[in-house]
Design an enzyme around this catalytic site. Structure first.
Site, PDB file in Angstrom:
ATOM      1  N   ASP A  69      20.005  39.070  56.397  1.00 39.51           N
ATOM      2  CA  ASP A  69      21.194  39.816  56.816  1.00 39.51           C
ATOM      3  C   ASP A  69      21.297  39.797  58.350  1.00 39.51           C
ATOM      4  O   ASP A  69      20.326  40.120  59.040  1.00 39.51           O
ATOM      5  CB  ASP A  69      21.034  41.261  56.297  1.00 39.51           C
ATOM      6  N   HIS A  70      22.451  39.423  58.883  1.00 41.46           N
ATOM      7  CA  HIS A  70      22.700  39.413  60.335  1.00 41.46           C
ATOM      8  C   HIS A  70      21.654  38.643  61.140  1.00 41.46           C
ATOM      9  O   HIS A  70      21.169  39.133  62.167  1.00 41.46           O
ATOM     10  CB  HIS A  70      22.803  40.846  60.890  1.00 41.46           C
ATOM     11  N   HIS A 112      29.105  49.777  60.212  1.00 39.36           N
ATOM     12  CA  HIS A 112      27.760  50.071  59.719  1.00 39.36           C
ATOM     13  C   HIS A 112      27.389  51.525  59.985  1.00 39.36           C
ATOM     14  O   HIS A 112      27.663  52.039  61.063  1.00 39.36           O
ATOM     15  CB  HIS A 112      26.735  49.176  60.421  1.00 39.36           C
ATOM     16  N   GLY A 113      26.779  52.172  59.014  1.00 37.06           N
ATOM     17  CA  GLY A 113      26.280  53.538  59.213  1.00 37.06           C
ATOM     18  C   GLY A 113      27.131  54.572  58.500  1.00 37.06           C
ATOM     19  O   GLY A 113      27.989  54.230  57.684  1.00 37.06           O
ATOM     20  N   HIS A 152      31.003  44.069  54.941  1.00 37.07           N
ATOM     21  CA  HIS A 152      29.848  44.793  55.509  1.00 37.07           C
ATOM     22  C   HIS A 152      30.224  46.254  55.689  1.00 37.07           C
ATOM     23  O   HIS A 152      31.404  46.617  55.606  1.00 37.07           O
ATOM     24  CB  HIS A 152      29.468  44.184  56.861  1.00 37.07           C
ATOM     25  N   GLY A 153      29.225  47.085  55.966  1.00 41.60           N
ATOM     26  CA  GLY A 153      29.493  48.502  56.241  1.00 41.60           C
ATOM     27  C   GLY A 153      30.162  49.193  55.060  1.00 41.60           C
ATOM     28  O   GLY A 153      31.055  50.024  55.232  1.00 41.60           O
ATOM     29  N   SER A 161      28.868  51.227  52.667  1.00 37.02           N
ATOM     30  CA  SER A 161      28.462  52.591  52.296  1.00 37.02           C
ATOM     31  C   SER A 161      29.498  53.567  52.825  1.00 37.02           C
ATOM     32  O   SER A 161      29.906  53.461  53.993  1.00 37.02           O
ATOM     33  CB  SER A 161      27.114  52.950  52.930  1.00 37.02           C
ATOM     34  N   ASN A 193      28.056  44.655  50.975  1.00 34.71           N
ATOM     35  CA  ASN A 193      26.773  45.029  51.583  1.00 34.71           C
ATOM     36  C   ASN A 193      26.583  46.540  51.630  1.00 34.71           C
ATOM     37  O   ASN A 193      27.447  47.269  52.142  1.00 34.71           O
ATOM     38  CB  ASN A 193      26.726  44.516  53.026  1.00 34.71           C
ATOM     39  N   THR A 201      23.241  51.887  54.200  1.00 36.64           N
ATOM     40  CA  THR A 201      23.206  53.323  54.524  1.00 36.64           C
ATOM     41  C   THR A 201      23.065  54.204  53.274  1.00 36.64           C
ATOM     42  O   THR A 201      22.302  55.178  53.290  1.00 36.64           O
ATOM     43  CB  THR A 201      24.486  53.688  55.322  1.00 36.64           C
TER      44      THR A 201
HETATM   45  P1  13P Z   1      26.096  50.005  55.545  1.00 34.16           P
HETATM   46  O1  13P Z   1      24.741  50.408  56.041  1.00 34.16           O
HETATM   47  O2  13P Z   1      27.182  50.671  56.289  1.00 34.16           O
HETATM   48  O3  13P Z   1      26.187  50.104  54.079  1.00 34.16           O
HETATM   49  O4  13P Z   1      26.252  48.436  55.897  1.00 34.16           O
HETATM   50  C1  13P Z   1      25.364  47.531  55.344  1.00 34.16           C
HETATM   51  C2  13P Z   1      25.574  46.165  55.878  1.00 34.16           C
HETATM   52  O5  13P Z   1      26.666  45.770  56.230  1.00 34.16           O
HETATM   53  C3  13P Z   1      24.418  45.275  55.946  1.00 34.16           C
HETATM   54  O6  13P Z   1      24.728  44.055  56.524  1.00 34.16           O
HETATM   55  O1  G3H Z   2      23.904  45.692  59.010  1.00 34.78           O
HETATM   56  C1  G3H Z   2      22.945  46.384  59.301  1.00 34.78           C
HETATM   57  C2  G3H Z   2      22.015  46.769  58.217  1.00 34.78           C
HETATM   58  O2  G3H Z   2      22.283  48.068  57.795  1.00 34.78           O
HETATM   59  C3  G3H Z   2      20.593  46.584  58.670  1.00 34.78           C
HETATM   60  O3  G3H Z   2      20.248  47.557  59.600  1.00 34.78           O
HETATM   61  O4  G3H Z   2      19.172  46.221  61.404  1.00 34.78           O
HETATM   62  O5  G3H Z   2      18.691  48.677  61.115  1.00 34.78           O
HETATM   63  O6  G3H Z   2      17.819  46.999  59.462  1.00 34.78           O
HETATM   64  P1  G3H Z   2      18.906  47.355  60.459  1.00 34.78           P
HETATM   65 ZN    ZN Z   3      26.259  44.199  58.006  1.00 37.38          ZN
END
Ligand code: 13P
Ligand code: G3H
Ligand code: ZN
Length: 284
Positions: free
Chosen positions: A82-83, A180-181, A208-209, A211, A230, A233
């Site tokens: 991821d990322h 994210h978050g 993404h993001g 949650s 994805n 959170t």
């Molecule tokens: P959330 O933590 O907001 O669910 O996002 C997850 C994410 O995008 C991981 O790449």
């Molecule tokens: O996109 C981000 C994910 O929630 C991963 O977060 O880099 O803190 O592991 P992290």
């Molecule tokens: Zn992400």
């Protein structure tokens, strides 16, 4: 079952008009909760690890945990980076058995993002490893940005078309209003932009993001072409709330197993709920 790649899962999701959940893992309990939920729902699943997860748990542990989960599973499981931002790390993950990687060049100018994505694709294609790219900037909910600043970070549909034409990438993460978050208010998704992008690029879109995005909005995004959702959170919340509750009920408990068992159960229940929203139950 051995690990499968993400493109395979998303191609089936595209044909069936559903999405596959991609859940972030950082330790054994999280991996177990995700796999048990997927098994119970007979759903394909993507287990992903960020660079932060890899530096926390170690690459060997992540690979061993997810391989163990997949080996004993009856549902298809993919292991995804991821990322990823670093070419060498992507190479290392592929070398250790990841079946899919994300190369996140979203902070770079368009031409550099295209060049970096192509460099990864040239290496990954002959190995049958899937590659996800990102265009537009998916920030964090903690970023202090105004609405217009946020919109400036959204994915430009014509750039998305150019990006996909110049890379041939098979899945694309886009910025349409998620972050994210934990959200402070209700996220406002730009569905029109999603629709336009999907019409132009036709490939599976990654959200993404996710949650904290209401179920109805997730379902609408899936109806418009999102195929990978994805979630991190919500796992963190379920884990931590589970631990908190266990310690509140038994403040003197010192057995980690008794503290982590409810945390795992809470994560599993959450993953089951998400799988149902994504429509991937019984698609294994
Ligand atoms: P959330 O933590 O907001 O669910 O996002 C997850 C994410 O995008 C991981 O790449
Ligand atoms: O996109 C981000 C994910 O929630 C991963 O977060 O880099 O803190 O592991 P992290
Ligand atoms: Zn992400």
């Amino acid at each position: 079952m051995s690990l499968v790649n993400v493109d395979e899962l998303l191609a089936k999701a595209e044909a069936g008009n559903y999405a596959v959940g991609a859940f972030n893992c950082n330790n054994m309990e999280i991996v177990q909760a995700i796999i048990e939920a997927a098994e119970e729902e007979q759903s394909p699943v993507i287990i992903q690890a960020s660079q932060g997860a890899i530096s926390y748990a170690g690459l060997d542990y992540i690979v061993a945990l997810v391989n163990t989960a997949a080996k004993n599973a009856t549902v298809p499981v993919a292991l995804h980076l991821d990322h990823g931002t670093d070419f060498e790390q992507v190479v290392q993950c592929i070398g250790r058995g990841f079946t899919s990687v994300m190369i996140d060049g979203s902070k770079k100018p368009l031409a550099e993002n295209i060049a970096l994505t192509n460099k990864i694709l040239d290496m990954a294609r002959p190995l049958n490893i899937s590659v996800e790219a990102e265009l537009g900037k998916i920030g964090g909910t903690e970023d202090n940005v105004t609405v217009s600043e946020k919109e400036a970070m959204f994915t430009d549909p014509m750039e998305a078309k150019e990006f996909v034409e110049k890379t041939g990438v098979k899945s694309l993460a886009i910025a349409i209003g998620t972050a994210h978050g934990q959200y402070k208010g209700k996220p406002e998704l730009d569905f029109e932009r999603l629709k336009t992008i999907k019409e132009l690029v036709k490939i599976p879109i990654v959200l993404h993001g996710s949650s904290g995005v209401p179920d109805e909005d997730i379902k609408k995004a899936i109806s418009l072409g999102v195929r990978k959702v994805n979630i991190d959170t919500n796992l963190r919340e379920a884990f931590t709330n589970g631990v908190r509750k266990a310690l509140e009920e038994a403040p003197h408990e010192i057995d980690p197993r008794k503290i982590l068992k409810p945390a795992k159960a809470a994560m599993k229940a959450m993953v089951i709920e998400k799988i149902r929203v994504f429509g991937s139950s019984h698609k294994a």
